[in-house]
Design a protein around this motif. Sequence first.
Motif, PDB file in Angstrom:
ATOM      1  N   MET A  67       0.889  -1.326  -0.109  1.00 10.80           N
ATOM      2  CA  MET A  67      -0.073   0.017   0.017  1.00 10.80           C
ATOM      3  C   MET A  67       1.041   1.220   0.001  1.00 10.80           C
ATOM      4  N   VAL A  68       0.442   2.422  -0.775  1.00  3.76           N
ATOM      5  CA  VAL A  68       1.111   3.592  -0.920  1.00  3.76           C
ATOM      6  C   VAL A  68       0.029   4.551  -0.424  1.00  3.76           C
ATOM      7  N   VAL A  69       0.627   5.838  -0.013  1.00  2.00           N
ATOM      8  CA  VAL A  69      -0.510   6.962   0.473  1.00  2.00           C
ATOM      9  C   VAL A  69      -0.486   7.860  -0.670  1.00  2.00           C
ATOM     10  N   LEU A  70      -1.593   8.224  -1.194  1.00  2.00           N
ATOM     11  CA  LEU A  70      -1.705   9.264  -2.013  1.00  2.00           C
ATOM     12  C   LEU A  70      -2.119  10.292  -1.434  1.00  2.00           C
ATOM     13  N   ILE A  71      -1.599  11.558  -1.301  1.00  2.00           N
ATOM     14  CA  ILE A  71      -2.075  12.768  -0.498  1.00  2.00           C
ATOM     15  C   ILE A  71      -2.755  13.641  -1.578  1.00  2.00           C
ATOM     16  N   VAL A  72      -4.258  13.623  -1.502  1.00  2.00           N
ATOM     17  CA  VAL A  72      -4.980  14.665  -2.510  1.00  2.00           C
ATOM     18  C   VAL A  72      -5.901  15.564  -1.603  1.00  2.00           C
ATOM     19  N   PRO A  73      -5.701  16.828  -2.224  1.00  2.00           N
ATOM     20  CA  PRO A  73      -4.504  17.453  -2.756  1.00  2.00           C
ATOM     21  C   PRO A  73      -3.623  17.799  -1.487  1.00  2.00           C
ATOM     22  N   VAL A  74      -2.345  17.759  -1.835  1.00  2.00           N
ATOM     23  CA  VAL A  74      -1.241  18.294  -0.811  1.00  2.00           C
ATOM     24  C   VAL A  74      -1.093  19.916  -0.713  1.00  2.00           C
ATOM     25  N   ASN A  75      -0.934  20.700   0.303  1.00  2.00           N
ATOM     26  CA  ASN A  75      -0.866  22.152   0.495  1.00  2.00           C
ATOM     27  C   ASN A  75       0.667  22.232   1.090  1.00  2.00           C
ATOM     28  N   PHE A  76       1.603  22.699   0.358  1.00  2.00           N
ATOM     29  CA  PHE A  76       2.813  22.967   0.722  1.00  2.00           C
ATOM     30  C   PHE A  76       2.950  24.411   0.950  1.00  2.00           C
ATOM     31  N   SER A  77       3.684  24.496   2.300  1.00  2.00           N
ATOM     32  CA  SER A  77       4.275  26.063   2.598  1.00  2.00           C
ATOM     33  C   SER A  77       5.272  26.241   1.818  1.00  2.00           C
ATOM     34  N   LYS A  78       5.673  27.590   1.975  1.00  2.00           N
ATOM     35  CA  LYS A  78       6.734  28.163   1.387  1.00  2.00           C
ATOM     36  C   LYS A  78       8.104  27.621   1.948  1.00  2.00           C
ATOM     37  N   ASN A  79       8.020  27.252   3.259  1.00  2.00           N
ATOM     38  CA  ASN A  79       9.253  26.678   3.868  1.00  2.00           C
ATOM     39  C   ASN A  79       9.695  25.206   3.547  1.00  2.00           C
ATOM     40  N   GLY A  80       8.811  24.755   2.684  1.00  2.00           N
ATOM     41  CA  GLY A  80       9.240  23.183   2.275  1.00  2.00           C
ATOM     42  C   GLY A  80       8.496  22.156   2.966  1.00  2.00           C
ATOM     43  N   THR A  81       7.575  22.503   3.946  1.00  2.00           N
ATOM     44  CA  THR A  81       6.773  21.404   4.948  1.00  2.00           C
ATOM     45  C   THR A  81       5.272  21.335   4.176  1.00  2.00           C
ATOM     46  N   ILE A  82       4.678  20.346   4.684  1.00  2.00           N
ATOM     47  CA  ILE A  82       3.231  20.161   4.331  1.00  2.00           C
ATOM     48  C   ILE A  82       2.664  20.885   5.273  1.00  2.00           C
ATOM     49  N   ALA A  83       1.531  21.764   4.689  1.00  2.00           N
ATOM     50  CA  ALA A  83       0.890  22.449   5.720  1.00  2.00           C
ATOM     51  C   ALA A  83      -0.366  21.611   6.395  1.00  2.00           C
ATOM     52  N   SER A  84      -0.917  21.085   5.295  1.00  2.00           N
ATOM     53  CA  SER A  84      -2.259  20.199   6.023  1.00  2.00           C
ATOM     54  C   SER A  84      -2.484  19.184   4.995  1.00  2.00           C
ATOM     55  N   THR A  85      -2.905  18.015   5.244  1.00  2.00           N
ATOM     56  CA  THR A  85      -3.089  16.919   4.435  1.00  2.00           C
ATOM     57  C   THR A  85      -4.111  16.205   4.782  1.00  2.00           C
ATOM     58  N   CYS A  86      -4.954  15.619   3.869  1.00  2.00           N
ATOM     59  CA  CYS A  86      -5.961  14.545   3.929  1.00  2.00           C
ATOM     60  C   CYS A  86      -5.741  13.448   3.221  1.00  2.00           C
ATOM     61  N   THR A 130      10.862  21.117  -6.816  1.00  2.00           N
ATOM     62  CA  THR A 130      11.593  21.125  -5.692  1.00  2.00           C
ATOM     63  C   THR A 130      11.589  20.017  -4.696  1.00  2.00           C
ATOM     64  N   LEU A 131      12.236  19.886  -3.626  1.00  2.00           N
ATOM     65  CA  LEU A 131      12.092  18.969  -2.611  1.00  2.00           C
ATOM     66  C   LEU A 131      11.156  19.688  -1.385  1.00  2.00           C
ATOM     67  N   PHE A 132      10.298  18.807  -0.741  1.00  2.00           N
ATOM     68  CA  PHE A 132       9.610  19.416   0.285  1.00  2.00           C
ATOM     69  C   PHE A 132       9.740  18.050   1.332  1.00  2.00           C
ATOM     70  N   VAL A 146       8.945  17.287  -5.979  1.00  2.00           N
ATOM     71  CA  VAL A 146       7.315  17.468  -6.398  1.00  2.00           C
ATOM     72  C   VAL A 146       7.698  18.696  -7.144  1.00  2.00           C
ATOM     73  N   CYS A 147       6.531  18.566  -8.153  1.00  2.00           N
ATOM     74  CA  CYS A 147       6.170  19.741  -9.181  1.00  2.00           C
ATOM     75  C   CYS A 147       4.931  20.345  -8.669  1.00  2.00           C
ATOM     76  N   GLN A 148       4.898  21.182  -8.041  1.00  2.00           N
ATOM     77  CA  GLN A 148       3.962  21.910  -7.246  1.00  2.00           C
ATOM     78  C   GLN A 148       3.795  23.206  -7.510  1.00  2.00           C
ATOM     79  N   LEU A 149       2.527  23.740  -7.321  1.00  2.00           N
ATOM     80  CA  LEU A 149       2.218  25.256  -7.590  1.00  2.00           C
ATOM     81  C   LEU A 149       2.467  25.648  -6.000  1.00  2.00           C
ATOM     82  N   SER A 150       3.007  26.549  -5.816  1.00  2.00           N
ATOM     83  CA  SER A 150       3.615  27.247  -4.538  1.00  2.00           C
ATOM     84  C   SER A 150       3.133  28.729  -4.601  1.00  2.00           C
TER      85      SER A 150
END
Length: 348
Positions: free
Chosen positions: A1-20, A171-173, A182-186
């Motif tokens: 099993m793998v975990v799919l984060i949908v959607p993932v909200n990344f903060s500007k400092n390279g950490t994940i702000a909130s996930t479901c 970039t790397l988160f 990831v290739c993410q809109l930030s």
Amino acid sequence: MVVLIVPVNFSKNGTIASTCSNSTEAWVYSALSGYIFTIAVLGIVFNLLVLMVFCLHKKPCTVAEIYLSNLAAADLILMSVLPFWGINTLKGFNWPFGNALCKLVNISLNMNVYCNIYFLVMVSIDRFMALVQPLSHERIRRPKYAKLCCLLVWCFGLLLSIPVLVYREGTLFHYQNEAIPVCQLSYPDDMIKLLCEGMLPVFGFLIPIPILSYCTWKIIQALNNRLTELSSTQKTEHKATTLILAVLLAFLICWVPFHIIKIMQLLLYAKIVGGCTFNNVLGISGQIFTYLAYFNSVLNPILYVIVGKTFRKKVREVFKLSVGRKTMTSSFNSTRTFQLRSTECVSR
């Protein structure tokens, strides 16, 4: 099993702000990437064929064909960059290509959305002028004006894709002590996020769809009123219009669900709706309808062949011309070889 984060909200400092999070079987990534590679290969082959037919045919393209050839070019660009996203999907949405390709691939994808709809707007307006008001707009319906309109559509699509160039990052988160490429809109703040994300539904759907609807309604009315008394020229216009209507219907089937999801995502970003269940359903639906929309780039060339009688005729003429050239070249080479051998025999 793998975990799919949908959607993932990344903060500007390279950490994940909130996930479901929701669990997703690993085979889903393989199946989705297989679908992406399949439509990419088919789309590249089919759209290359369309462009070759329009470019190699001895007769110059009509106004409608200029718009359709540019639509095929936009589809070809999309299909050419789609394998990068297929590899990204196969790796569980871990982007392995760096920042430059992240921006380039997503600008190409974003431009395709805008260019697709506005090339259809242009060709619908052309059909409207050809059938509804043929005399008053005869001077405007010229190839040089169509080429200028195509150039403006490309520039407009690029202009609307500038936010992707600015805010899309490869970039790397960091998540749970793990660096994720990831290739993410930030976006720097929520207001800019709402403005940029709102551009696509507004300029790619809410503005052009009423224009398309009005032109299509008037075109169908004109065809119903004059179907029994069409001249030979008008019958040619009727055949071209039938193809355009088929392409337009395919576009609506493939792209309307995508834009509805985008509008619902805006409501999520504005915090009008929320919750992990809605979040996850929206993320999964977004994946499904995005790749349904991309299938439209494969469907268009198929419609040209199935519905477009004029296009099929051009395919046959280009094929005959190609075969004729090969036959002439082979005959010329055979004659030259025979002459050379005869000269050698005489000299001996």
